[in-house]
Enzyme design. Structure first.
Site, short mmCIF file in Angstrom:
data_model
loop_
_atom_site.label_atom_id
_atom_site.label_comp_id
_atom_site.label_asym_id
_atom_site.label_seq_id
_atom_site.Cartn_x
_atom_site.Cartn_y
_atom_site.Cartn_z
N GLY A 91 75.84 44.48 -101.62
CA GLY A 91 74.50 44.50 -102.20
C GLY A 91 74.47 44.68 -103.71
O GLY A 91 73.46 45.11 -104.26
N SER A 92 75.55 44.31 -104.39
CA SER A 92 75.52 44.46 -105.85
C SER A 92 74.50 43.50 -106.47
O SER A 92 73.86 43.84 -107.46
CB SER A 92 76.90 44.29 -106.46
OG SER A 92 77.36 42.97 -106.37
N ASN A 93 74.34 42.33 -105.88
CA ASN A 93 73.29 41.42 -106.37
C ASN A 93 71.90 41.99 -106.08
O ASN A 93 71.01 41.91 -106.93
CB ASN A 93 73.42 40.04 -105.72
CG ASN A 93 74.38 39.14 -106.47
OD1 ASN A 93 74.06 38.64 -107.55
ND2 ASN A 93 75.57 38.98 -105.93
N LYS B 104 60.19 38.77 -83.03
CA LYS B 104 59.84 39.99 -83.77
C LYS B 104 60.33 39.94 -85.21
O LYS B 104 59.76 40.57 -86.10
CB LYS B 104 60.46 41.21 -83.08
CG LYS B 104 59.76 41.63 -81.82
CD LYS B 104 60.40 42.90 -81.29
CE LYS B 104 59.88 43.21 -79.91
NZ LYS B 104 60.74 44.12 -79.17
N ASN C 123 68.93 31.11 -101.51
CA ASN C 123 70.25 31.71 -101.29
C ASN C 123 71.08 31.55 -102.56
O ASN C 123 70.88 30.61 -103.33
CB ASN C 123 70.95 30.97 -100.13
CG ASN C 123 72.34 31.50 -99.86
OD1 ASN C 123 72.56 32.71 -99.79
ND2 ASN C 123 73.31 30.61 -99.72
N HIS D 144 75.07 31.10 -103.60
CA HIS D 144 76.39 30.80 -103.04
C HIS D 144 77.43 30.90 -104.16
O HIS D 144 77.20 30.38 -105.26
CB HIS D 144 76.40 29.40 -102.42
CG HIS D 144 77.66 29.15 -101.66
ND1 HIS D 144 77.89 29.67 -100.40
CD2 HIS D 144 78.78 28.46 -101.98
CE1 HIS D 144 79.09 29.32 -99.99
NE2 HIS D 144 79.64 28.58 -100.93
N ILE E 213 69.92 31.18 -91.08
CA ILE E 213 68.47 31.40 -91.00
C ILE E 213 67.90 30.50 -89.90
O ILE E 213 68.08 29.28 -89.93
CB ILE E 213 67.81 31.07 -92.37
CG1 ILE E 213 68.36 32.00 -93.46
CG2 ILE E 213 66.30 31.17 -92.28
CD1 ILE E 213 68.09 33.47 -93.25
C1 GAR Z 1 77.94 37.12 -103.55
O1 GAR Z 1 79.01 36.67 -104.34
C2 GAR Z 1 77.21 35.94 -102.94
O2 GAR Z 1 77.24 34.80 -103.72
C3 GAR Z 1 78.01 35.73 -101.68
O3 GAR Z 1 78.30 37.01 -101.20
C4 GAR Z 1 78.47 37.89 -102.33
C5 GAR Z 1 77.68 39.15 -102.06
O4 GAR Z 1 78.00 40.13 -103.01
N1 GAR Z 1 77.27 34.97 -100.71
C6 GAR Z 1 77.86 34.12 -99.88
O5 GAR Z 1 79.07 33.95 -99.83
C7 GAR Z 1 76.90 33.36 -98.95
N2 GAR Z 1 77.56 32.27 -98.34
P1 GAR Z 1 77.09 41.42 -103.15
O6 GAR Z 1 76.88 41.97 -101.74
O7 GAR Z 1 77.88 42.37 -103.98
O8 GAR Z 1 75.79 41.02 -103.79
#
Ligand code: GAR
Length: 186
Positions: free
Chosen positions: A12-14, A65, A101, A103, A87
């Site tokens: 969840g850093s993003n 739900k 999303n 990627h 999704i």
């Molecule tokens: C991110 O780099 C995002 O682009 C990737 O997961 C990471 C989550 O990092 N998403 C995917 O690979 C989706 N196919 P985070 O939890 O630190 O935000």
């Protein structure tokens, strides 16, 4: 007031970066962060940042739900920030052009089922790519195939490892994802 819902499966850093970016903006509210992992680090981040967070399991996700839960937040934008489940079509239909999303590669390269996080960077390394990057796109019924909103690349050095590629890509995500979200809210 624009309302954002963030879906995240892991660190969840993003999500935290997005929350912080909009924290001083009285026109944008993080309505909730939803996660499918009971012990996801994103839950700790939300507790620290005082953002509502909800855990849901597969059975709720697979039932009507979940749509009701999501709709209850009245979201203007649903943001997948490291969310790894597909999704369902009902959500794509219910929220047209409202689910996006991020990627960690330059789609259409390194997309699709099973291509996420470190797996992407390992594949980029193995293939000796000279660049990678990020893609922000609308979500449709297929993994990583919705219309592209934004891409930016970063050079990959022969000495880069999957970990250092991940760091470079994360930096791009932190810099650009909140700004692209903001543009979509106008
Ligand atoms: C991110 O780099 C995002 O682009 C990737 O997961 C990471 C989550 O990092 N998403 C995917 O690979 C989706 N196919 P985070 O939890 O630190 O935000």
């Amino acid at each position: 007031m624009k309302r954002l819902v963030i879906l995240a499966s892991g660190s969840g850093s993003n999500a935290e970066n997005i929350i912080n970016y909009f924290s001083g903006n009285s026109n944008v509210e993080i309505a909730a962060v939803l996660t499918n992992k009971q012990n996801a680090k994103v839950l700790d981040r939300c507790a620290r940042l005082d953002v509502p967070a909800v855990y849901f399991n597969k059975s709720l996700y697979s039932s009507p739900k979940f749509l009701t839960l999501l709709d209850g937040f009245n979201p203007d934008l649903i943001i997948l920030a490291g969310f790894l489940w597909k999704i369902p079509t009902e959500l794509v239909v219910k929220f047209p052009n409202k689910i996006i999303n991020i990627h960690p590669a330059l789609l259409p390269k390194y997309g699709g089922r099973g291509m996420y996080g470190s797996k992407v960077h390992e594949a980029v390394r193995e293939n000796n790519e000279s660049e990678s990057g990020i893609t922000i796109h609308y979500v449709n019924e297929n993994y990583d195939e919705g219309a592209i909103i934004f891409q930016v690349s970063t050079a990959i050095d022969p000495l880069d490892t999957a970990e250092s590629i991940a760091q470079k890509v994360h930096q791009l995500e932190y810099e650009h994802f909140p700004k692209e979200i903001e543009k979509l809210l106008i």
